[in-house]
Design a protein around this motif. Structure first.
Motif, PDB file in Angstrom:
ATOM      1  N   GLY A  66      45.867  27.262  21.953  1.00 42.15           N
ATOM      2  CA  GLY A  66      46.365  25.834  22.474  1.00 42.15           C
ATOM      3  C   GLY A  66      44.855  25.212  23.290  1.00 42.15           C
ATOM      4  N   ASP A  67      45.276  24.657  24.376  1.00 44.28           N
ATOM      5  CA  ASP A  67      44.349  24.078  25.185  1.00 44.28           C
ATOM      6  C   ASP A  67      43.506  25.027  26.075  1.00 44.28           C
ATOM      7  OD1 ASP A  67      46.373  24.276  26.839  1.00 44.28           O
ATOM      8  OD2 ASP A  67      46.245  22.321  27.602  1.00 44.28           O
ATOM      9  N   ALA A  68      44.010  26.358  25.906  1.00 45.11           N
ATOM     10  CA  ALA A  68      43.124  27.177  27.170  1.00 45.11           C
ATOM     11  C   ALA A  68      41.657  27.234  26.914  1.00 45.11           C
ATOM     12  CB  ALA A  68      43.897  28.595  26.901  1.00 45.11           C
ATOM     13  N   VAL A  69      40.784  27.551  27.788  1.00 41.18           N
ATOM     14  CA  VAL A  69      39.446  28.040  27.796  1.00 41.18           C
ATOM     15  C   VAL A  69      39.662  29.342  27.166  1.00 41.18           C
ATOM     16  CG1 VAL A  69      37.447  28.569  28.789  1.00 41.18           C
ATOM     17  CG2 VAL A  69      38.748  26.676  29.411  1.00 41.18           C
ATOM     18  N   VAL A  70      38.926  29.773  26.051  1.00 44.65           N
ATOM     19  CA  VAL A  70      38.728  31.006  25.417  1.00 44.65           C
ATOM     20  C   VAL A  70      37.628  31.771  25.535  1.00 44.65           C
ATOM     21  CG1 VAL A  70      38.960  32.375  23.237  1.00 44.65           C
ATOM     22  CG2 VAL A  70      40.321  30.161  23.221  1.00 44.65           C
ATOM     23  N   VAL A  71      37.900  32.934  26.432  1.00 48.00           N
ATOM     24  CA  VAL A  71      36.815  33.711  26.707  1.00 48.00           C
ATOM     25  C   VAL A  71      36.905  34.900  25.924  1.00 48.00           C
ATOM     26  CG1 VAL A  71      35.629  34.924  28.773  1.00 48.00           C
ATOM     27  CG2 VAL A  71      36.946  32.853  28.933  1.00 48.00           C
ATOM     28  N   ASP A  72      35.793  35.216  24.974  1.00 53.31           N
ATOM     29  CA  ASP A  72      35.678  36.410  24.259  1.00 53.31           C
ATOM     30  C   ASP A  72      35.144  37.516  25.136  1.00 53.31           C
ATOM     31  OD1 ASP A  72      34.171  36.942  20.777  1.00 53.31           O
ATOM     32  OD2 ASP A  72      35.247  38.073  22.567  1.00 53.31           O
ATOM     33  N   VAL A  73      36.137  38.568  25.233  1.00 56.93           N
ATOM     34  CA  VAL A  73      35.654  39.796  26.060  1.00 56.93           C
ATOM     35  C   VAL A  73      35.511  40.996  25.450  1.00 56.93           C
ATOM     36  CG1 VAL A  73      35.990  38.884  28.337  1.00 56.93           C
ATOM     37  CG2 VAL A  73      38.219  39.781  26.933  1.00 56.93           C
ATOM     38  N   THR A  74      35.163  40.704  23.921  1.00 52.56           N
ATOM     39  CA  THR A  74      35.118  41.960  23.063  1.00 52.56           C
ATOM     40  C   THR A  74      34.083  42.981  23.762  1.00 52.56           C
ATOM     41  OG1 THR A  74      35.201  40.569  21.252  1.00 52.56           O
ATOM     42  CG2 THR A  74      34.163  42.352  20.945  1.00 52.56           C
ATOM     43  N   GLY A  75      34.201  44.179  23.785  1.00 55.37           N
ATOM     44  CA  GLY A  75      33.382  45.172  24.371  1.00 55.37           C
ATOM     45  C   GLY A  75      33.618  45.278  25.820  1.00 55.37           C
ATOM     46  N   SER A  76      34.828  44.721  26.389  1.00 59.90           N
ATOM     47  CA  SER A  76      34.994  44.819  27.730  1.00 59.90           C
ATOM     48  C   SER A  76      36.480  45.705  27.756  1.00 59.90           C
ATOM     49  CB  SER A  76      35.321  43.728  28.448  1.00 59.90           C
ATOM     50  OG  SER A  76      33.858  43.086  28.405  1.00 59.90           O
ATOM     51  N   ILE A  77      36.860  46.007  28.688  1.00 56.44           N
ATOM     52  CA  ILE A  77      38.253  46.778  29.108  1.00 56.44           C
ATOM     53  C   ILE A  77      38.821  45.587  30.356  1.00 56.44           C
ATOM     54  CG2 ILE A  77      39.617  48.336  30.141  1.00 56.44           C
ATOM     55  CD1 ILE A  77      37.294  50.501  29.421  1.00 56.44           C
ATOM     56  N   LEU A  78      40.050  45.073  29.867  1.00 59.83           N
ATOM     57  CA  LEU A  78      40.835  44.398  31.001  1.00 59.83           C
ATOM     58  C   LEU A  78      41.905  45.377  31.680  1.00 59.83           C
ATOM     59  CD1 LEU A  78      39.678  41.821  29.925  1.00 59.83           C
ATOM     60  CD2 LEU A  78      42.016  40.734  30.029  1.00 59.83           C
ATOM     61  N   SER A  79      41.815  45.292  33.016  1.00 61.28           N
ATOM     62  CA  SER A  79      42.660  46.228  33.554  1.00 61.28           C
ATOM     63  C   SER A  79      43.359  45.509  34.929  1.00 61.28           C
ATOM     64  CB  SER A  79      41.609  47.427  34.191  1.00 61.28           C
ATOM     65  OG  SER A  79      42.237  48.081  35.418  1.00 61.28           O
ATOM     66  N   PRO A  80      44.382  45.829  35.360  1.00 58.91           N
ATOM     67  CA  PRO A  80      44.789  45.446  36.520  1.00 58.91           C
ATOM     68  C   PRO A  80      43.908  45.492  37.782  1.00 58.91           C
ATOM     69  CG  PRO A  80      46.500  46.865  35.538  1.00 58.91           C
ATOM     70  CD  PRO A  80      45.521  47.019  34.770  1.00 58.91           C
ATOM     71  N   GLY A  81      44.002  44.711  38.545  1.00 57.57           N
ATOM     72  CA  GLY A  81      43.397  44.978  39.933  1.00 57.57           C
ATOM     73  C   GLY A  81      43.515  46.249  40.733  1.00 57.57           C
ATOM     74  N   PHE A  82      42.669  47.044  41.226  1.00 59.03           N
ATOM     75  CA  PHE A  82      43.334  47.962  42.033  1.00 59.03           C
ATOM     76  C   PHE A  82      43.953  47.609  43.281  1.00 59.03           C
ATOM     77  CE2 PHE A  82      38.932  49.801  40.297  1.00 59.03           C
ATOM     78  CZ  PHE A  82      39.695  50.347  39.239  1.00 59.03           C
ATOM     79  N   VAL A  83      44.764  48.518  43.886  1.00 58.27           N
ATOM     80  CA  VAL A  83      45.597  48.246  45.004  1.00 58.27           C
ATOM     81  C   VAL A  83      45.377  49.239  46.358  1.00 58.27           C
ATOM     82  CG1 VAL A  83      47.998  47.896  45.964  1.00 58.27           C
ATOM     83  CG2 VAL A  83      47.298  47.102  43.678  1.00 58.27           C
ATOM     84  N   ASP A  84      44.547  48.870  47.323  1.00 55.59           N
ATOM     85  CA  ASP A  84      44.342  49.544  48.280  1.00 55.59           C
ATOM     86  C   ASP A  84      45.739  49.804  49.369  1.00 55.59           C
ATOM     87  OD1 ASP A  84      43.316  50.947  50.513  1.00 55.59           O
ATOM     88  OD2 ASP A  84      41.946  49.501  51.099  1.00 55.59           O
ATOM     89  N   THR A  85      46.331  50.683  49.828  1.00 55.43           N
ATOM     90  CA  THR A  85      47.489  50.889  50.511  1.00 55.43           C
ATOM     91  C   THR A  85      47.185  50.885  51.774  1.00 55.43           C
ATOM     92  OG1 THR A  85      47.778  53.014  50.021  1.00 55.43           O
ATOM     93  CG2 THR A  85      48.854  51.539  48.327  1.00 55.43           C
ATOM     94  N   HIS A  86      45.985  51.200  52.251  1.00 52.65           N
ATOM     95  CA  HIS A  86      45.706  51.388  53.865  1.00 52.65           C
ATOM     96  C   HIS A  86      44.039  51.384  54.006  1.00 52.65           C
ATOM     97  CE1 HIS A  86      44.937  55.328  56.276  1.00 52.65           C
ATOM     98  NE2 HIS A  86      44.948  54.484  57.102  1.00 52.65           N
ATOM     99  N   ARG A  87      43.726  50.361  54.693  1.00 49.73           N
ATOM    100  CA  ARG A  87      42.451  50.230  54.990  1.00 49.73           C
ATOM    101  C   ARG A  87      42.197  49.752  56.702  1.00 49.73           C
ATOM    102  NH1 ARG A  87      37.127  48.847  51.681  1.00 49.73           N
ATOM    103  NH2 ARG A  87      38.551  48.942  50.142  1.00 49.73           N
ATOM    104  N   HIS A  88      41.383  50.440  57.311  1.00 47.84           N
ATOM    105  CA  HIS A  88      41.029  49.596  58.722  1.00 47.84           C
ATOM    106  C   HIS A  88      40.184  48.747  58.752  1.00 47.84           C
ATOM    107  CE1 HIS A  88      44.278  52.414  60.253  1.00 47.84           C
ATOM    108  NE2 HIS A  88      43.434  53.471  59.900  1.00 47.84           N
ATOM    109  N   ALA A  89      40.460  47.442  58.261  1.00 49.83           N
ATOM    110  CA  ALA A  89      39.224  46.745  57.669  1.00 49.83           C
ATOM    111  C   ALA A  89      38.299  46.362  58.710  1.00 49.83           C
ATOM    112  CB  ALA A  89      39.965  45.529  56.991  1.00 49.83           C
TER     113      ALA A  89
END
Length: 465
Positions: A66-89
């Motif tokens: 459609g009208d999306a910006v198409v980003v070719d990420v061939t050669g990459s892995i798409l993963s969910p972001g990691f989730v840190d459940t406890h850090r004393h920042a």
């Protein structure tokens, strides 16, 4: 617009993305290996992912642009972001100041009874900001900040504002300090914090109450029980309980269950050295668990063994956490690998010399803990943790053809065992690019460095209060 693969994470692509208002932005990531961490979607080779505004709209193959910006990420892995459940920042400007800490007492007396007592609100802001930016750089898109140095309203405000200013999906878990002078405003100030910063259910930041398991370290005021549970219930927020280990915590868990104080909105952190009865109770009540693999092992918390086997036996799939950067690494890759290695070592050791087959966890398990289960542990299972249509666009672009990852043979194994922060070319949080072309965005590194060094100098050169 279509972008050539060679320009996948270039400045030109970023300009195209940012040219559009965030709410109207449509982005199609095309040709990646999608590690969705959604049990129904699994791994999709040569897949596409469509983001509209802050939300994942579609995942599959050959999606229409459609009208999306198409980003070719061939050669990459798409993963969910990691989730840190406890850090004393807030401790980030004290990173690795005690890399060979001997035990919990050494950490408590040096950091909580010492350095923490001289922190100003601006030091809280600097430490928390540094931790959050570093989290983003290493692929952590959600971070629970167990902020246990809330000496005044201004200290709490500074910690929340640091999360807000970095653009991370932040969970502010507020607790009063262990030692030293403070205003005594906690937990009453949680009402003001919620009204001022957490009034909407659809925002990047969420609020939790933080507490300790028992009164052994800092007295009864910080220990979880009916009083603090009532505060959390009145505010409609979850609870994160730190320092859960050993016989006294096991006894406390049984008391909490009797009083109806456990459940999916309560997270118990560490959970080392607990009794079988405590684990049974935790499983039956649906209580969540945040493991801290390197903290448990390196600092030597109770048994010093991350309690993944105990959690799984009780039917609990835990989240993972960083804990304290004063003595530990600050990235999720380290946590995943440490847990994977320790558990598999124990599994084989337990059956050595017998005919019994070892019960080993997999790379898929630890990535699940670091993403989907971490989100569930933080009370955000419906928001993040997997590349599921309808969830927020918190995702990573990881170079699968980088020198340390090529050739791609197993995408989950590559994320867990092969990758590190240098392979993360892009990070999106809530659909907004936060790292691009391998660089955290909108950060004046020289100014940040000056700020961090000035804060550290104050903390180290000011006598403990």
């Amino acid at each position: 617009m279509h972008v050539n693969v060679n320009d996948t994470t270039s400045a030109a692509v970023l300009e195209q993305l940012r040219r559009r208002p965030a709410a109207e932005r449509r982005v199609l990531f095309r040709g990646a290996t999608l590690v969705t961490m959604d049990p129904d979607l699994g791994v999709i080779e040569r897949g596409d992912l469509l983001v509209e505004g802050d939300t994942i709209i579609a995942v599959g193959t050959d999606l229409g642009a459609g009208d999306a910006v198409v980003v070719d990420v061939t050669g990459s892995i798409l993963s969910p972001g990691f989730v840190d459940t406890h850090r004393h920042a807030w401790e980030a400007q004290l990173r690795r100041i005690m890399p060979d800490v001997d035990d919990l007492g050494g950490y408590v007396m040096s950091t909580l009874a010492g350095y923490a007592t001289v922190y100003r609100p601006e030091d809280m802001y600097t430490g928390t900001k540094l931790a959050a930016l570093t989290a983003i750089d290493s692929g952590i898109t959600t971070m629970l900040d167990f902020s246990h140095n809330s000496r005044s309203r201004a200290h709490s405000d500074a910690a929340v504002e640091a999360l807000r200013d970095t653009g991370i999906r932040g969970v502010h878990a507020s607790m009063g300090p262990h030692f030293g002078d403070w205003d005594g405003q906690w937990p009453g100030d949680l009402t003001r914090l919620k009204d001022q910063y957490f009034s909407s259910d659809d925002q990047l930041l969420t609020l939790r109450l933080a507490a300790l398991a028992t009164d052994e370290v800092a007295g009864p005021a910080l220990a979880y029980g009916p009083r603090l549970a009532r505060v959390a219930d009145d505010l409609g927020i979850g609870v994160s309980v730190d320092a859960v280990f050993g016989a006294t915590s096991s006894e406390a868990i049984l008391r909490w269950a009797e009083d109806g104080l456990l459940g999916p909105d309560v997270t118990l952190i560490h959970a080392t050295g607990l009794t079988p009865q405590a684990w049974k109770t935790m499983g039956e009540t649906g209580t969540t668990v945040a493991l801290a693999p390197t903290s448990d092992a390196q600092i030597g918390l109770e048994t010093a063994v991350p309690a993944v086997d105990e959690a799984l036996s009780a039917g609990i799939r835990p989240g993972l956490s960083i804990d304290v950067e004063v003595a530990l690494a600050g990235d999720m890759f380290t946590q995943m690998r440490a847990l994977h290695t320790i558990q598999r070592m124990r599994a084989v050791n337990a059956t050595y010399g017998t005919d019994e087959a070892p019960r080993r966890i997999t790379t898929g398990d630890v990535l699940d803990f670091a993403t989907l289960q971490g989100a569930r542990t933080n009370g955000l299972a419906g928001v993040t943790g997997s590349l599921t249509p309808g969830k927020k666009a918190d995702l990573l672009v990881i170079g699968a053809e980088d020198i340390n990852n090529m050739p791609l043979n197993d995408p989950i194994g590559t994320v867990v065992l092969g990758s590190d922060a240098r392979n993360i070319s892009a990070v999106l949080v809530d659909g907004e690019p936060r790292k691009w072309d391998g660089r955290v965005l909108d950060v004046d590194l020289a100014a940040l460095r000056d700020e961090v060094h000035a804060s550290r100098a104050h903390v180290l050169n000011t006598p403990a209060a």
